[in-house]
Design a protein around this motif. Structure first.
Motif, PDB file in Angstrom:
ATOM      1  N   GLU A 142       3.707   6.412  -2.095  1.00 35.42           N
ATOM      2  CA  GLU A 142       2.482   7.026  -2.613  1.00 35.42           C
ATOM      3  C   GLU A 142       1.512   7.424  -1.500  1.00 35.42           C
ATOM      4  N   ILE A 143       1.881   7.172  -0.254  1.00 33.57           N
ATOM      5  CA  ILE A 143       1.091   7.642   0.875  1.00 33.57           C
ATOM      6  C   ILE A 143       2.041   8.303   1.861  1.00 33.57           C
ATOM      7  N   ASP A 144       1.463   9.019   2.815  1.00 31.39           N
ATOM      8  CA  ASP A 144       2.265   9.624   3.862  1.00 31.39           C
ATOM      9  C   ASP A 144       2.924   8.510   4.676  1.00 31.39           C
ATOM     10  N   LEU A 145       4.218   8.613   4.889  1.00 33.47           N
ATOM     11  CA  LEU A 145       4.965   7.567   5.582  1.00 33.47           C
ATOM     12  C   LEU A 145       4.430   7.320   6.992  1.00 33.47           C
ATOM     13  N   LYS A 146       3.828   8.318   7.597  1.00 32.23           N
ATOM     14  CA  LYS A 146       3.301   8.148   8.959  1.00 32.23           C
ATOM     15  C   LYS A 146       2.101   7.206   8.994  1.00 32.23           C
ATOM     16  N   ASN A 196       0.830  -1.203   0.000  1.00 36.98           N
ATOM     17  CA  ASN A 196       0.000   0.000   0.000  1.00 36.98           C
ATOM     18  C   ASN A 196       0.866   1.255   0.000  1.00 36.98           C
ATOM     19  N   LEU A 197       1.996   1.184   0.669  1.00 35.03           N
ATOM     20  CA  LEU A 197       2.917   2.323   0.722  1.00 35.03           C
ATOM     21  C   LEU A 197       3.458   2.673  -0.657  1.00 35.03           C
ATOM     22  N   VAL A 198       3.780   1.659  -1.463  1.00 36.00           N
ATOM     23  CA  VAL A 198       4.468   1.917  -2.730  1.00 36.00           C
ATOM     24  C   VAL A 198       3.560   1.896  -3.953  1.00 36.00           C
ATOM     25  N   ALA A 199       2.299   1.492  -3.794  1.00 31.58           N
ATOM     26  CA  ALA A 199       1.452   1.341  -4.989  1.00 31.58           C
ATOM     27  C   ALA A 199       0.020   1.800  -4.763  1.00 31.58           C
ATOM     28  N   CYS A 257      -8.748  -4.142  -4.821  1.00 31.69           N
ATOM     29  CA  CYS A 257      -7.867  -4.940  -5.674  1.00 31.69           C
ATOM     30  C   CYS A 257      -6.430  -4.454  -5.531  1.00 31.69           C
ATOM     31  N   ILE A 258      -5.525  -5.393  -5.235  1.00 26.40           N
ATOM     32  CA  ILE A 258      -4.105  -5.089  -5.142  1.00 26.40           C
ATOM     33  C   ILE A 258      -3.492  -5.253  -6.530  1.00 26.40           C
ATOM     34  N   PRO A 259      -2.807  -4.234  -7.033  1.00 22.12           N
ATOM     35  CA  PRO A 259      -2.224  -4.306  -8.373  1.00 22.12           C
ATOM     36  C   PRO A 259      -0.920  -5.109  -8.363  1.00 22.12           C
ATOM     37  N   GLU A 260      -0.937  -6.263  -9.020  1.00 22.89           N
ATOM     38  CA  GLU A 260       0.201  -7.176  -8.952  1.00 22.89           C
ATOM     39  C   GLU A 260       1.494  -6.532  -9.444  1.00 22.89           C
ATOM     40  N   GLU A 261       1.457  -5.915 -10.595  1.00 24.91           N
ATOM     41  CA  GLU A 261       2.690  -5.383 -11.187  1.00 24.91           C
ATOM     42  C   GLU A 261       3.307  -4.292 -10.322  1.00 24.91           C
ATOM     43  N   GLU A 262       2.485  -3.326  -9.925  1.00 25.23           N
ATOM     44  CA  GLU A 262       3.011  -2.180  -9.182  1.00 25.23           C
ATOM     45  C   GLU A 262       3.348  -2.537  -7.736  1.00 25.23           C
ATOM     46  N   ALA A 263       2.576  -3.449  -7.126  1.00 27.67           N
ATOM     47  CA  ALA A 263       2.792  -3.786  -5.715  1.00 27.67           C
ATOM     48  C   ALA A 263       3.834  -4.884  -5.555  1.00 27.67           C
ATOM     49  N   PHE A 264       3.526  -6.084  -6.056  1.00 27.21           N
ATOM     50  CA  PHE A 264       4.429  -7.210  -5.840  1.00 27.21           C
ATOM     51  C   PHE A 264       5.768  -7.016  -6.544  1.00 27.21           C
ATOM     52  N   ARG A 265       5.709  -6.636  -7.800  1.00 25.83           N
ATOM     53  CA  ARG A 265       6.948  -6.615  -8.579  1.00 25.83           C
ATOM     54  C   ARG A 265       7.861  -5.458  -8.213  1.00 25.83           C
ATOM     55  N   ARG A 266       7.281  -4.350  -7.712  1.00 23.41           N
ATOM     56  CA  ARG A 266       8.137  -3.257  -7.251  1.00 23.41           C
ATOM     57  C   ARG A 266       8.980  -3.691  -6.058  1.00 23.41           C
ATOM     58  N   LEU A 267       8.422  -4.556  -5.244  1.00 31.38           N
ATOM     59  CA  LEU A 267       9.152  -5.024  -4.072  1.00 31.38           C
ATOM     60  C   LEU A 267      10.129  -6.140  -4.407  1.00 31.38           C
TER      61      LEU A 267
END
Length: 324
Positions: free
Chosen positions: A166-170, A82-85, A118-128
């Motif tokens: 993509e969200i506030d780190l806090k 969720n933080l990155v996508a 829905c969790i976006p596979e490409e942006e979420a899983f693959r970015r990590l």
């Protein structure tokens, strides 16, 4: 008249009966534990991270109202996803109306559905994936072994994911936990997405299974932590059921019965939020008193069960504790 804690005051004034009263009683019990110097374990089952519990749970961590976490591998990784996508997630308010064909179309678009999100596979899983693989590989080449959460703490604190935020780190509970190096256990990590990815590298011969510390090691780690921190009591706040709750609560009978450390205290507080109704043979649906027979809770342990939706109840209890 305006109040400095409108949510907490609303709960105190209006939550008088049934599940509402149980919520307030549990919140007051949690507060009493903290005021007495007791520690608190919070367990996260379900998809609490995808439900964005981190928006308030991170502040609980920062204010030292959580001392150890037990969570599923899904909750461990989905907070970071969720933080990155976040902008690529897709909400489906009409998810109850989806046909099998609609679900298949989501799969073809790389959108893995969790209830209405829905969790976006490409942006979420693959970015990590490429970044976490490097941390795994670097540890293996150095002859080092770590727990799943320790690898993710290293990943977050390394700063390599900053370009993707993509969200506030806090609002990331995992980042708050990493900053404090908060104790954490993640039983059954292997069934998570990153657990599957790690297993795929083992099958391909690119990583050794020994690089990842195991569930048995998590239990011994928890046993040591419990022993060192139980002098003034340790409470158990369980969100949902399943392995995230059942794994850590068993540390007490293990210490008392199997290791014969009969001075081991029971959990000093217990609360479970669950929409699982009381039923036959169900861990999630078992009433707290059943845990007395397993040597997990004592007769005098304050016990609460709130039969409701954790995505509603947990933020309200946390808001009460944070004086919001």
């Amino acid at each position: 008249m305006p109040t400095e804690a409108p949510v907490s005051d609303f709960i105190t004034h209006y939550f008088k009966h049934f599940n509402a009263a149980a919520l307030l009683d549990a919140a007051r019990g949690y507060e009493a534990q903290l005021n007495s110097g007791s520690r608190m374990l919070v367990s996260l089952a379900g998809a609490m991270s995808t439900a964005e519990l981190g928006r308030i749970f991170a502040e609980m961590i920062r204010q030292d109202k959580v001392h150890i976490i037990s969570c599923t591998g899904a909750n461990l990784e989905e907070d970071i996803m969720n933080l990155v996508a976040h902008s690529h997630y897709k909400r489906l308010p009409n998810y109850r109306d989806l046909s099998p064909e609609d679900e298949w179309q989501l799969l073809e678009k790389g959108l893995n559905r969790v209830t209405d999100t829905c969790i976006p596979e490409e942006e979420a899983f693959r970015r990590l994936q490429k970044h976490v693989f490097k941390i795994w590989k670097d540890a293996e080449e150095a002859g080092e072994r770590y727990f799943p959460h320790e690898f993710l703490y290293k990943l977050l604190l390394s700063g390599v994911l900053e370009p993707y935020y993509e969200i506030d780190l806090k609002d990331s509970w995992m980042y708050a936990a990493a900053e404090k190096n908060l104790p954490l256990v993640c039983p059954g990590w292997e069934d998570s997405t990153l657990g599957n990815i790690f297993a795929s590298y083992v099958i391909k011969g690119e990583l050794s299974a020994q690089t990842m510390r195991s569930g048995i090691e998590y239990m011994t780690y928890l046993a040591d932590w419990y022993t060192e921190n139980s002098e003034k009591g340790i409470g158990f706040f369980q969100i949902g059921g399943g392995i995230a709750g059942d794994f850590p609560i068993c540390v007490v009978p293990m210490l008392y019965q199997d290791l014969e450390r009969t001075q081991t205290p029971f959990w000093s507080y217990f609360c479970q939020i669950s929409d699982s109704t009381t039923s036959y043979g169900s861990y999630s649906g078992a009433v707290p008193n059943e845990k007395i027979t397993w040597g997990k809770l004592g007769i005098e342990t304050p016990k609460f069960i709130i039969e409701s939706d954790a995505t509603i109840v947990a933020p309200l209890i946390f808001a009460y504790l944070l004086k919001m």
